[in-house]
Design a protein around this motif. Structure first.
Motif, PDB file in Angstrom:
ATOM      1  N   ARG A   1       0.836  -1.211   0.000  1.00 17.29           N
ATOM      2  CA  ARG A   1       0.000   0.000   0.000  1.00 17.29           C
ATOM      3  C   ARG A   1       0.865   1.254   0.000  1.00 17.29           C
TER       4      ARG A   1
ATOM      5  N   CYS B   1     -11.606   0.823   3.995  1.00 17.44           N
ATOM      6  CA  CYS B   1     -10.623   0.015   4.733  1.00 17.44           C
ATOM      7  C   CYS B   1     -11.046  -0.187   6.186  1.00 17.44           C
TER       8      CYS B   1
ATOM      9  N   HIS C   1      -4.561   2.031  -2.372  1.00 24.68           N
ATOM     10  CA  HIS C   1      -5.296   0.920  -2.998  1.00 24.68           C
ATOM     11  C   HIS C   1      -4.714   0.543  -4.364  1.00 24.68           C
TER      12      HIS C   1
ATOM     13  N   ARG D   1     -16.139  -0.198  -4.110  1.00 27.33           N
ATOM     14  CA  ARG D   1     -14.943  -0.322  -3.268  1.00 27.33           C
ATOM     15  C   ARG D   1     -15.315  -0.179  -1.795  1.00 27.33           C
TER      16      ARG D   1
ATOM     17  N   SER E   1      -7.947  -3.608  -2.209  1.00 25.73           N
ATOM     18  CA  SER E   1      -9.042  -2.959  -2.945  1.00 25.73           C
ATOM     19  C   SER E   1      -9.646  -1.795  -2.167  1.00 25.73           C
ATOM     20  N   CYS E   2      -9.495  -1.804  -0.864  1.00 27.59           N
ATOM     21  CA  CYS E   2     -10.274  -0.843  -0.075  1.00 27.59           C
ATOM     22  C   CYS E   2      -9.679   0.555  -0.129  1.00 27.59           C
ATOM     23  N   THR E   3     -10.553   1.522   0.037  1.00 27.00           N
ATOM     24  CA  THR E   3     -10.091   2.907   0.029  1.00 27.00           C
ATOM     25  C   THR E   3     -10.039   3.419   1.465  1.00 27.00           C
TER      26      THR E   3
END
Ligand SMILES: *[C@@H]1O[C@H](CO)[C@@H](O)[C@H](O)[C@H]1NC(C)=O
Ligand SMILES: *[C@@H]1O[C@H](CO)[C@@H](O)[C@H](O)[C@H]1NC(C)=O
Ligand SMILES: *[C@@H]1O[C@H](CO)[C@@H](O)[C@H](O)[C@H]1NC(C)=O
Length: 467
Positions: A171, A343, A218, A340, A210-212
């Motif tokens: 990340r 996080c 991401h 999405r 994938s998470c924002t």
């Protein structure tokens, strides 16, 4: 700038097309409004050697000419390249691939301790010197319209026990890359990660990337290196069904960044049929077969003699060409809708590693993002597709020499037709390229395109197709 002459030719290869920069929409890649499926092979001539000897995959035009011929005949539209050296000039080779309608997914790392992450002790390798090389790859390659995406890393975590240590670096590197892109107004080439197919974490890592969150770390897409389909097997038995079900829940585009098990020989590439079929094509945007060049690990399609440049076509090349020639790509849009996750919602649910560990941040890197790196930006140039002067030879599986190999031009650029539209602004970097394509003809067969290039005068001129 030279007089305007539009060079037009029809493509023979079925999947090649205008190398308009691709954009991600839902879980798919799109060229204009048409969904794009990667039909690819891995391409790292010379193998994973340190790139300090003045050559890399895109520095030797003679070699690129031979390989673009072979790749176009193979019927692919994408290559994956694992490492480049930005002290070299790549314009001629990249232009040749663009002319032949071939996209490149590029890993931004390179062999050697200075240019890659040590997966056991990532903190020792993540520093401004390391990121400087990554930024230079982005500066140099983002202007080429046929760069499909950047891999921020490849199999950084390759077993459960190093997932904890490496995940925060994935990340962090993606955050830095994205911030660099924005700070220097580079084309927003999609940034993704290529994971090892490790059952313990492949889905959790997908959720993690994938998470924002607040960090911009991401992935835009998720590549999976999978060698589950070996020999004569099926969608269910191979493990691909399980993999598809798992990746369906990962909220970003997926594709096979490597596939092509060689445990059962000869390879039959039956998975290529499955990947583009309705069983999988809503989840996977195609895939990349490992790999073009024969190496000691025996995955090659073509055996190139490094001294003479002569190439021997291997039986797997013929098999894959036949399989690819019969694959039908989905028509219409099959990309699934995604949303999405945040996080903060995802991290508590991740079991495979400690997703809540802090993402590293280093002041020197933050400074470097502001100041930038100095490197020659790439640009498409006029490139000669004529192979008549070549010194290499290519022999087929029966040992016969191939006569008069030719490359078919699919794209043109820097050709300024009368009355071309001006579509650009002046604030971009001098070599930033954009491309516009207008498709003529149907299906994946005869596609003819014009592209626009930004001249050194800083004026973007849209190439319009005239036929
Ligand atoms: C590129 O080549 C130069 C000159 O040989 C070398 O110093 C540098 O380490 C190489 N970079 C990479 C990424 O291999
Ligand atoms: C990963 O980190 C978590 C949280 O610190 C810990 O519980 C787990 O044992 C670690 N996993 C490994 C394989 O070291
Ligand atoms: C680019 O700059 C020139 C000269 O400053 C100006 O005349 C022209 O309108 C600008 N073009 C665009 C597209 O902004």
């Amino acid at each position: 700038m030279r007089a305007s002459v539009l060079f037009l030719a029809a493509a023979l290869a079925r999947f090649t097309q205008a190398v308009t920069p691709l954009v991600i929409k839902d879980a798919g890649f799109f060229s204009n409004d048409e969904q794009f499926f990667l039909v690819g092979v891995g391409y790292q001539p010379g193998g994973p050697v340190e790139l300090d000897q003045g050559v890399d995959p895109f520095s030797n035009l003679e070699g690129c000419q031979r390989d673009v011929y072979l790749l176009q005949q193979l019927g692919i539209n994408t290559i994956r390249t694992y490492a480049v050296n930005t002290t070299l000039n790549h314009d001629a080779c990249m232009s040749l691939f663009a002319a032949a309608g071939i996209y490149v997914v590029l890993d931004v790392n390179a062999p050697g301790w200075r240019y890659s992450v040590n997966r056991e002790e990532p903190w020792t390798s993540y520093h401004a010197g390391y990121m400087a090389n990554i930024f230079s790859v982005m500066e140099q390659f983002s202007p080429y319209p046929n760069v499909l995406g950047f891999f921020s890393g490849n199999e950084l975590a390759n077993e459960p026990k190093n997932a904890n240590a490496t995940a925060p670096y994935m990340r962090a590197i993606q955050r830095d890359m994205r911030q660099y892109q924005q700070a220097h107004k580079l084309r927003e080439v999609p940034i993704g990660y290529s994971t090892a197919d490790v059952v313990e974490f492949r889905q959790d890592l997908g959720f993690y990337l994938s998470c924002t969150g607040d960090d911009e770390g991401h992935s835009d897409f998720y590549g999976i290196n999978s060698y589950e389909w070996c020999g004569d097997t099926t969608f269910e038995k191979s493990g691909y069904k399980t993999l598809t079900d798992l990746m369906k829940d990962v909220q970003m585009p997926n594709f096979f960044s490597e596939y092509g098990c060689n445990e059962v020989l000869p390879r039959t590439f039956g998975d290529a049929n499955a990947i583009y079929s309705a069983d999988m094509n809503t989840v996977f945007s195609g895939g990349i077969v490992y790999e073009f060049n024969q190496e000691a690990n025996n995955y090659g399609l073509v055996d190139v003699d490094p001294k003479t440049g002569d190439a021997k076509i291997l039986p797997d090349y013929v098999t894959l060409r036949d399989v690819y020639s019969k694959v039908s790509l989905p028509t219409g849009n099959t990309a699934r809708k995604i949303s999405r996750p945040k996080c903060s919602d995802v991290f508590p649910k991740i079991k495979a590693f400690d997703a809540r560990a802090a993402i590293p941040q280093i002041d020197d890197i933050t400074k470097l993002i502001k100041t930038g790196v100095k490197v020659t930006a790439g640009q498409l140039i006029d490139v000669d597709l004529d192979l008549t002067g070549h010194k290499w030879t290519i022999t087929d599986v029966s040992g016969n020499q191939i006569q008069n190999p030719t490359i078919t031009r699919v794209n043109t650029w820097n050709q300024v037709p009368q009355g071309a539209q001006t579509t650009g602004s002046n604030d971009s970097k001098e070599s930033k390229n954009a491309a516009v394509g207008t498709k003529v003809g149907g299906g994946h067969t005869a596609l003819v395109f014009a592209m626009a290039g930004l001249t050194t005068l800083g004026m973007l001129v849209g190439g319009l197709l005239v036929i």
